[in-house]
Design a protein around this motif. Sequence first.
Motif, PDB file in Angstrom:
ATOM      1  N   ARG A  34       2.616  81.328 -25.846  1.00 21.33           N
ATOM      2  CA  ARG A  34       1.712  80.884 -24.691  1.00 21.33           C
ATOM      3  C   ARG A  34       1.265  81.938 -23.787  1.00 21.33           C
ATOM      4  O   ARG A  34       2.392  82.646 -23.057  1.00 21.33           O
ATOM      5  CB  ARG A  34       2.360  79.708 -23.860  1.00 21.33           C
TER       6      ARG A  34
ATOM      7  N   GLY B 171      -0.876  84.108 -20.625  1.00 21.77           N
ATOM      8  CA  GLY B 171      -1.704  84.088 -19.490  1.00 21.77           C
ATOM      9  C   GLY B 171      -2.316  85.334 -19.333  1.00 21.77           C
ATOM     10  O   GLY B 171      -1.839  86.386 -19.618  1.00 21.77           O
TER      11      GLY B 171
ATOM     12  N   ILE C 242       4.069  79.655 -19.416  1.00 25.19           N
ATOM     13  CA  ILE C 242       3.727  80.946 -19.903  1.00 25.19           C
ATOM     14  C   ILE C 242       4.689  81.741 -20.509  1.00 25.19           C
ATOM     15  O   ILE C 242       5.708  81.983 -19.500  1.00 25.19           O
ATOM     16  CB  ILE C 242       2.812  81.651 -18.952  1.00 25.19           C
TER      17      ILE C 242
END
Length: 325
Positions: free
Chosen positions: A7, A9, A69
């Motif tokens: 994940r 960012g 994240i």
Amino acid sequence: MTTEPIRWGILGAANFALQHMGRAIHAAEGAELVALATSSAEKARPFKAFCPSLKVHDSYDALLADPAIDAVYVPLPNHLHVEWTLKAMDAGKHVLTEKPIAMTAGEIDALIARRDETGLLATEAYMIVHHPQWQRAKAMLADGAIGELVHVDGVFTYFNPDMGNIRNDASKGGGGIPDIGVYTYGSTRWMTGQEPEEITQADLDFEAGVDVVARVAARFPGFTAHWVNSMRMHPWQHMSFHGTEGVIRLTAPFNANVFDQAEVELHQDGMGRRVERFPGINQYVLQVQNFGRTVREGAAYPWTLEDAKGTQALIDAVYAKGGRG
């Protein structure tokens, strides 16, 4: 080993993140674009257009504090790369930072130390080594397709006279060498596995404190190299590796599918020219996917902080020879 997606960012709504890396993260297998840090709703809007579920944080610190994240992509101005790479690792995030990851080779030591302390993957976004054209060219060279390497010739230029552009801002780490010299210099090192013994020429033209034309020559063990990089010339790029028995030439070595189709030419005596083409391959997507494999599976990553430090040391030596404007 987990099969869960990484994940991601992004720190900052940079145009390069919008046009290339944000979309690559969104498209890559094993990756999920989760969040963006920007205080500007206007800058966030085009990101949300292709990734509607994107969460927008109003500060970089807020994004780093987000437990959802796993990894952070850092496309900030060059002079901020070391600071925010360290902060990302301190927040427990894997981190992929745009090149050049530092302004001097010595600064990378702190990144290496923090990487080793935390066990996180931290590296420079040096996308070309993920492209199969470069992997094929490296294999050809290693297999002796051109005999003994004698000379490397590299050109990477584009035209950017906009003094408001960050690449023309000395205070933010601008200059043609940090922006594109990393590719001609670094690809030579990566292909050959060698470091320069001497910078024999560094003829640099400066405007407002940034190099805009750089003609650089170096001597490596067993071969020489000459590179031209410029932000004030017509767009052009190629890399040639000239040996005793042939030549390997990459026709779109750095901006495959943008400058031209990626092709590797092999010229050999009596064999004419053999061309291998690599159409439609997105090296940014491959970079994200390889990053994920390293994080999840422990696979070897093709470009380390030590690799980045070697290229930065070469850049430092070029500036030591030719000045900094």
